[in-house]
Design an enzyme around this catalytic site. Structure first.
Site, short mmCIF file in Angstrom:
data_model
loop_
_atom_site.label_atom_id
_atom_site.label_comp_id
_atom_site.label_asym_id
_atom_site.label_seq_id
_atom_site.Cartn_x
_atom_site.Cartn_y
_atom_site.Cartn_z
N CYS A 71 -2.43 2.66 9.23
CA CYS A 71 -3.46 1.69 8.81
C CYS A 71 -4.65 1.70 9.75
O CYS A 71 -5.77 1.42 9.35
CB CYS A 71 -2.89 0.28 8.80
N HIS A 104 0.87 -1.18 0.00
CA HIS A 104 0.00 0.00 0.00
C HIS A 104 0.91 1.24 0.00
O HIS A 104 1.98 1.22 0.62
CB HIS A 104 -0.84 0.07 1.29
C1 LIG Z 1 -1.44 0.76 5.64
N1 LIG Z 1 -2.75 0.51 5.48
C2 LIG Z 1 -3.91 1.21 5.68
C3 LIG Z 1 -2.55 -0.62 5.30
N2 LIG Z 1 -1.50 -0.80 4.75
N3 LIG Z 1 -3.42 -1.50 5.76
C4 LIG Z 1 -3.10 -2.63 6.41
C5 LIG Z 1 -3.90 -3.72 5.82
C6 LIG Z 1 -3.53 -5.02 6.41
C7 LIG Z 1 -4.38 -6.13 5.90
N4 LIG Z 1 -3.97 -7.36 6.52
C8 LIG Z 1 -4.28 -6.27 4.41
O1 LIG Z 1 -3.36 -6.92 3.93
O2 LIG Z 1 -5.13 -5.75 3.69
#
Ligand SMILES: CN(C)C(=N)NCCC[C@H](N)C(=O)O
Length: 280
Positions: free
Chosen positions: A273, A177
């Site tokens: 996140c 991300h």
């Molecule tokens: C940095 N932000 C908002 C993120 N990077 N989110 C974390 C998401 C974690 C989740 N297990 C996933 O893999 O979607």
């Protein structure tokens, strides 16, 4: 368009923010959709909750408003509330998740916005994982692509928000991300920090051109998820392991605040996140 620049003699000022968070009441790692997730590693749920509460309380102690989203037992990643939408000027661009495991989170977020008086809501046609891949600076909407959000979502966001979108290609799966590789430090002056190696050569060149004074993170600090941070314009809340970022931030007049979100790191997320900013 020229980037906004800042008067270097002016003191840094915290602007009160409104954040949306979701308690990790049902957080666990039962599937793996990013390289940080290993279902074989146990999660200490009480510790995850305590770390999250610490973050929530820290925001409140700094004068920010924290609103809460009801966690759902069938959605263990819901604690990562930043992924559920992007809100600018009170306009809500809903999310559409890349992985079926998180799909239902999008509707839960939209329900929350509808119940809380938001009326300008766009249900997206293309995959976008909210503030995971969208970052708001004074001049631009920076938009990540490569692992989760579709490039088509960038046009959709530009049209909805009427802000110039700068598409950035992510190339390292650990930084899946945008908000794992880049953080907006001052959203009134186009100030950011980022980890260049997470981006394609072309995107690196774009970032260097638009943000020549950016704080550049080392591999170690990026590896501690140090860029998954939240700034209110003065305080920068970031994972405490990113020790190399503290001095450069202090030198620029910011107040770094190290947070321990080690349990949530097992899901691939940290401070940012867990924090969706409601820009109303
Ligand atoms: C940095 N932000 C908002 C993120 N990077 N989110 C974390 C998401 C974690 C989740 N297990 C996933 O893999 O979607």
């Amino acid at each position: 368009m020229l980037s906004e620049t800042r008067d270097l003699s002016a003191p840094r000022v915290a602007r009160p923010r409104r954040y949306l968070m979701c308690p990790p009441a049902h957080f666990k790692v039962t599937y793996s959709i990013n390289p940080w997730m290993d279902p074989a590693k146990p999660v200490d749920l009480p510790l995850a909750l305590a770390q999250w509460e610490d973050l929530r309380d820290r925001y409140r102690a700094l004068g920010h408003t924290v609103e809460l989203l009801e966690p759902r037992p069938d959605l263990p990643d819901m604690v990562f509330a930043a992924n559920g939408a992007t809100v600018i000027d009170g306009r809500v661009l809903g999310a559409r998740f890349a992985h079926p495991e998180r799909e239902a989170e999008a509707a839960a977020h939209l329900d929350w916005f509808r119940a809380h008086g938001f009326t300008e809501i766009h249900e997206p046609s293309h995959i976008n994982e909210g503030e995971g891949d969208f970052a708001v600076t004074a001049s631009y909407l920076l938009a990540g692509r490569g692992f989760r959000s579709s490039p088509l979502s960038h046009d959709e966001a530009q049209e909805f928000f009427g802000r110039p979108v700068i598409g950035l290609d992510l190339v390292d799966p650990r930084y899946y991300h945008l908000d794992t590789a880049l953080c907006v430090l001052d959203d009134s002056a186009d100030e950011i920090m980022y980890y260049p190696d997470a981006f394609s050569p072309g995107s690196r060149a774009v970032l260097a051109r638009l943000f020549p004074d950016a704080v550049i993170a080392s591999a170690e600090d990026a590896g501690a998820l140090g860029l998954n941070a939240v700034s209110d314009g003065l305080h920068v809340l970031l994972p405490q392991g990113a020790v190399g970022l503290f001095s450069p931030l202090r030198e620029r007049g910011f107040v770094p605040v190290g947070m321990d979100l080690g349990e949530l790191l097992k899901g691939g997320g940290s401070v940012k996140c867990c924090t969706q900013e409601l820009r109303v």
